[in-house]
Design a protein around this motif. Structure first.
Motif, PDB file in Angstrom:
ATOM      1  N   GLY A  33     -10.015   1.482   5.734  1.00  0.00           N
ATOM      2  CA  GLY A  33     -10.488   0.224   5.160  1.00  0.00           C
ATOM      3  C   GLY A  33      -9.667  -1.002   5.504  1.00  0.00           C
TER       4      GLY A  33
ATOM      5  N   LEU B 120      -3.948  -4.287   6.070  1.00  0.00           N
ATOM      6  CA  LEU B 120      -4.130  -5.145   7.250  1.00  0.00           C
ATOM      7  C   LEU B 120      -4.580  -6.532   6.795  1.00  0.00           C
ATOM      8  CD1 LEU B 120      -4.616  -5.886  10.232  1.00  0.00           C
ATOM      9  CD2 LEU B 120      -6.868  -4.774  10.036  1.00  0.00           C
TER      10      LEU B 120
ATOM     11  N   GLY C  12      -2.194   2.697   6.633  1.00  0.00           N
ATOM     12  CA  GLY C  12      -3.261   3.660   6.429  1.00  0.00           C
ATOM     13  C   GLY C  12      -3.650   4.343   7.733  1.00  0.00           C
TER      14      GLY C  12
ATOM     15  N   ILE D   4       3.755   1.842   5.071  1.00  0.00           N
ATOM     16  CA  ILE D   4       3.669   1.641   3.628  1.00  0.00           C
ATOM     17  C   ILE D   4       3.066   2.890   3.020  1.00  0.00           C
ATOM     18  CG2 ILE D   4       1.441   0.403   3.755  1.00  0.00           C
ATOM     19  CD1 ILE D   4       2.788  -1.305   1.333  1.00  0.00           C
ATOM     20  N   HIS D   5       3.696   3.317   1.912  1.00  0.00           N
ATOM     21  CA  HIS D   5       3.281   4.569   1.276  1.00  0.00           C
ATOM     22  C   HIS D   5       3.078   4.306  -0.220  1.00  0.00           C
ATOM     23  CE1 HIS D   5       2.935   8.885   0.775  1.00  0.00           C
ATOM     24  NE2 HIS D   5       3.684   8.761  -0.304  1.00  0.00           N
ATOM     25  N   PRO D   6       2.007   4.881  -0.813  1.00  0.00           N
ATOM     26  CA  PRO D   6       1.688   4.557  -2.204  1.00  0.00           C
ATOM     27  C   PRO D   6       2.432   5.409  -3.238  1.00  0.00           C
ATOM     28  CG  PRO D   6      -0.068   5.860  -1.277  1.00  0.00           C
ATOM     29  CD  PRO D   6       0.950   5.671  -0.178  1.00  0.00           C
TER      30      PRO D   6
ATOM     31  N   LEU E 140      -2.144  -0.395  -5.100  1.00  0.00           N
ATOM     32  CA  LEU E 140      -2.602  -1.145  -3.921  1.00  0.00           C
ATOM     33  C   LEU E 140      -2.349  -2.648  -4.080  1.00  0.00           C
ATOM     34  CD1 LEU E 140      -3.861  -0.300  -1.222  1.00  0.00           C
ATOM     35  CD2 LEU E 140      -6.118  -0.625  -2.235  1.00  0.00           C
TER      36      LEU E 140
HETATM   37  C1  GRF Z   1      -2.589   2.666   1.364  1.00  0.00           C
HETATM   38  O1  GRF Z   1      -2.559   3.192   0.059  1.00  0.00           O
HETATM   39  C2  GRF Z   1      -1.299   2.961   2.066  1.00  0.00           C
HETATM   40  O2  GRF Z   1      -0.190   2.966   1.230  1.00  0.00           O
HETATM   41  C3  GRF Z   1      -1.535   4.324   2.629  1.00  0.00           C
HETATM   42  O3  GRF Z   1      -2.889   4.325   3.016  1.00  0.00           O
HETATM   43  C4  GRF Z   1      -3.614   3.387   2.230  1.00  0.00           C
HETATM   44  C5  GRF Z   1      -4.295   2.471   3.198  1.00  0.00           C
HETATM   45  O4  GRF Z   1      -5.155   1.566   2.554  1.00  0.00           O
HETATM   46  N1  GRF Z   1      -0.615   4.615   3.694  1.00  0.00           N
HETATM   47  P1  GRF Z   1      -5.812   0.371   3.358  1.00  0.00           P
HETATM   48  O5  GRF Z   1      -6.550   0.979   4.546  1.00  0.00           O
HETATM   49  O6  GRF Z   1      -4.711  -0.551   3.780  1.00  0.00           O
HETATM   50  O7  GRF Z   1      -6.758  -0.259   2.391  1.00  0.00           O
END
Ligand code: GRF
Length: 203
Positions: free
Chosen positions: A13, A17, A90, A110-112, A173
């Motif tokens: 998604g 970005l 992502g 980036i990691h959630p 997020l």
């Molecule tokens: C985010 O939660 C990020 O931390 C993880 O993947 C997800 C990507 O979301 N690595 P998006 O595609 O940026 O909306």
């Protein structure tokens, strides 16, 4: 001062970005997105990049006989755009040791979750299942071990009693969208020094 050229690698998604695109629109932001790469043709993030007139490349991992060959193609494209920092946003592919080693110190993810807790693809589900009271997100340099590497910054959120995966993911997020542009800014301003397993953030 010239802006730091970044490549953003996505698989989906692309809301992170989008956060970087929006940050880069600010005249005083010290980075610019030179290229967006997706390994999936249907990643919605590609549309976000096109709307922002950013060059895109689809490099489908299924077209390559090995991870190393796929990574070599990405490296070729990234290098041809003069990229100085790779931002994984992502991007759902493991990268070869060779690629990670080449870009060490110049590739972030980036990691959630608040690493080192809850590595892997289901961080928010795992945090809810474990019953932690605080979670968040982590921006870190990428090292050869998954979801590891020197941490640049973290932001926290509360985990509420009735949270499910989606409720927590949405709260995390929001913080990701603040954390990622901030981390890129710190790197572009040369305020992040890697010191072994850690980083030092200079004022
Ligand atoms: C985010 O939660 C990020 O931390 C993880 O993947 C997800 C990507 O979301 N690595 P998006 O595609 O940026 O909306």
């Amino acid at each position: 001062m010239s802006k730091l050229k970044i490549a953003v690698l996505i698989s989906g998604g692309g809301t992170n970005l989008q956060a970087l695109i929006d940050a880069c629109k600010q005249p005083d932001y010290p980075a610019e997105i030179a290229l967006v790469i997706s390994n999936r043709t249907d990643a919605y993030g590609l549309k976000r990049a096109e709307e922002a007139h950013i060059p895109t490349k689809i490099i489908n991992h299924k077209d390559f006989s090995s991870r190393e060959k796929f990574d070599a193609q990405m490296d070729k494209e990234i290098s041809s755009y003069g990229v100085e920092l790779i931002c994984l946003a992502g991007f759902m592919r493991l990268l070869s040791d060779e690629f990670v080693t080449k870009w060490f110190g110049k590739m972030i993810n980036i990691h959630p979750s608040l690493l080192p807790a809850f590595k892997g693809a289901d961080a928010n589900s795992d945090a809810v299942a474990y019953g932690v009271k605080i979670s968040g997100c982590t921006v870190h340099f990428v090292s050869t071990e998954m979801d590891s590497g020197p941490i640049i910054l973290q932001r926290t959120v509360p985990v509420l009693n009735d949270d499910d995966r989606d409720a927590l993911a949405a709260r995390v997020l929001e913080q990701e969208h603040l954390a990622y542009p901030e981390a890129v800014r710190l790197i572009a301003e040369e305020k992040v020094v890697i010191d072994g397993y850690k980083t030092i953030i200079e004022d």
